[in-house]
Write an enzyme that holds these catalytic residues in place. Structure first.
Site, short mmCIF file in Angstrom:
data_model
loop_
_atom_site.label_atom_id
_atom_site.label_comp_id
_atom_site.label_asym_id
_atom_site.label_seq_id
_atom_site.Cartn_x
_atom_site.Cartn_y
_atom_site.Cartn_z
CD GLN A 1 -2.77 -1.53 0.48
OE1 GLN A 1 -3.69 -0.72 0.38
NE2 GLN A 1 -2.72 -2.64 -0.24
N GLY B 1 -11.67 2.57 4.23
CA GLY B 1 -10.73 1.71 3.54
C GLY B 1 -9.85 2.45 2.54
CG HIS B 2 -7.29 0.05 0.09
ND1 HIS B 2 -6.46 -1.03 0.01
CD2 HIS B 2 -8.47 -0.38 -0.40
CE1 HIS B 2 -7.09 -2.05 -0.51
NE2 HIS B 2 -8.32 -1.68 -0.77
CG ASN B 3 -7.09 3.74 -3.48
OD1 ASN B 3 -6.47 2.73 -3.12
ND2 ASN B 3 -6.52 4.72 -4.17
#
Length: 345
Positions: free
Chosen positions: A201, A242-244
């Protein structure tokens, strides 16, 4: 610090309905907890009985109430809740004082950039290499600021906040204790050997100006690019982004809600408590998601949804009402069957 009735009216833009203009209060409290030396407010008709029994010295009230308690001064305002917030800010300003200085136990990389006369760094805080910290920023005890982090002016990080490497904070960002900004997103792939392999990440988190982040909330860094929280958005305690994920401007996200990776939330959205949102969705601007809603598909703009899975609010409430009647209906059917069986028909 203190405020007279006259000063309360001036600060809130209200009109004195009753009371001595020189009457003085020294703080704020709820209707039932307030003493004669404290101010309170009536912001919801559900608390009207509390209002009638209050001991507050001054109460902010909306126009046109049918009754008032005795021995209390009243200031009429259009929005008591908002006006009361002005009083809270006034008294909180006296309780919190920003004092520049670096605690001797803080560990700060020599390449970090800041004016030591214009920031505060608490005990046992670590600040990594090449960080940039704006004037007026207050970093509490035990915080961990990773390499390359950028913070704007007048930010406030309470104790034990973690900001991981290269993340960016705008101006006037407030982060409550225990929050983690920039933790790794939850990314794993099954390898040929039957074991999960972590996906790197390598992105960042970017928080806009005037963002508030609650205690023990976690906002994951992007796999690539940025996880974004827009200007003025307020995030409660125990939230997972969460991511993005991209959250727009001036949104509200309430306790224990989670938003899975790559979902986009428009401006002025309201996400109530314990809402779960799947990944790669679009949540429209000015939409509202009721408590415990499970979102599995896109939500249109200017809409209200509720339920699991999410339905338009009117449809969801009709379904809920029908389900509440179902046990009684089953009982009636069973009674009728019993009656028919006993009659031999």
């Amino acid at each position: 610090m203190k405020l007279t009735l006259e000063a309360v009216a001036a600060l809130t833009g209200g009109k004195i309905l009753s009371g001595d203009p020189e009457l003085t209060v020294f703080g704020v409290a709820s209707l039932l907890d307030a003493s004669r030396e404290e101010a309170s407010f009536l912001g919801n008709e559900k608390y009207f009985q509390d209002f009638l029994h209050t001991s507050a010295g001054i109460v902010l009230v909306p126009p046109g109430l049918p009754a008032y308690p005795e021995h209390t001064a009243f200031v009429e305002v259009d929005n008591p809740s908002m006006a009361f917030n002005a009083l809270v800010k006034y008294f909180m300003a006296s309780a919190y004082r920003f004092t520049p200085g670096i605690h001797p136990t803080a560990i700060i990389d020599p390449t970090a950039s800041f004016n030591p006369d214009k920031i505060h760094v608490g005990a046992y805080t670590c600040i990594g290499a090449h960080c940039i910290i704006g004037d007026g920023t207050d970093i509490g005890n035990g915080c961990d600021i990773g390499d390359g982090v950028t913070m704007g002016e007048n930010c406030r990080l309470h104790a034990h906040v973690t900001i991981r490497e290269r993340c960016k904070l705008g101006n006037r960002v407030t982060i409550q204790p225990g929050a983690v900004i920039g933790s790794d997103g939850f990314g794993f792939l099954m390898g040929d050997n039957g074991r999960y392999v972590g996906i790197d990440q390598v992105g960042i988190v970017e928080l806009g100006d005037d963002v508030d982040v609650g205690a023990n909330t976690t906002i994951d860094r992007a796999r690539f690019g940025r996880t974004i929280v827009g200007e003025g958005t307020k995030i409660d305690n125990l939230i997972q982004l969460g991511h993005n994920v991209v959250v727009g401007r001036h949104c509200i996200i309430v306790a224990q809600s989670g938003i899975a990776g790559s979902t986009k939330v428009g401006d002025y959205a309201t996400i109530a408590a314990q809402v779960g949102i799947s990944g790669h969705l679009n949540i429209g601007s000015k939409s509202t998601l009721g408590a415990k809603t499970g979102v599995l598909s896109d939500i249109p703009e200017n809409s209200t949804y509720w339920g699991m899975p999410a339905f338009p609010y009117k449809d969801a409430t009709r379904q809920y009402a029908a389900l509440k009647k179902l046990p009684a209906l089953i009982k009636e059917v069973r009674a009728l069957k019993k009656e028919l069986d006993s009659s031999g028909k």
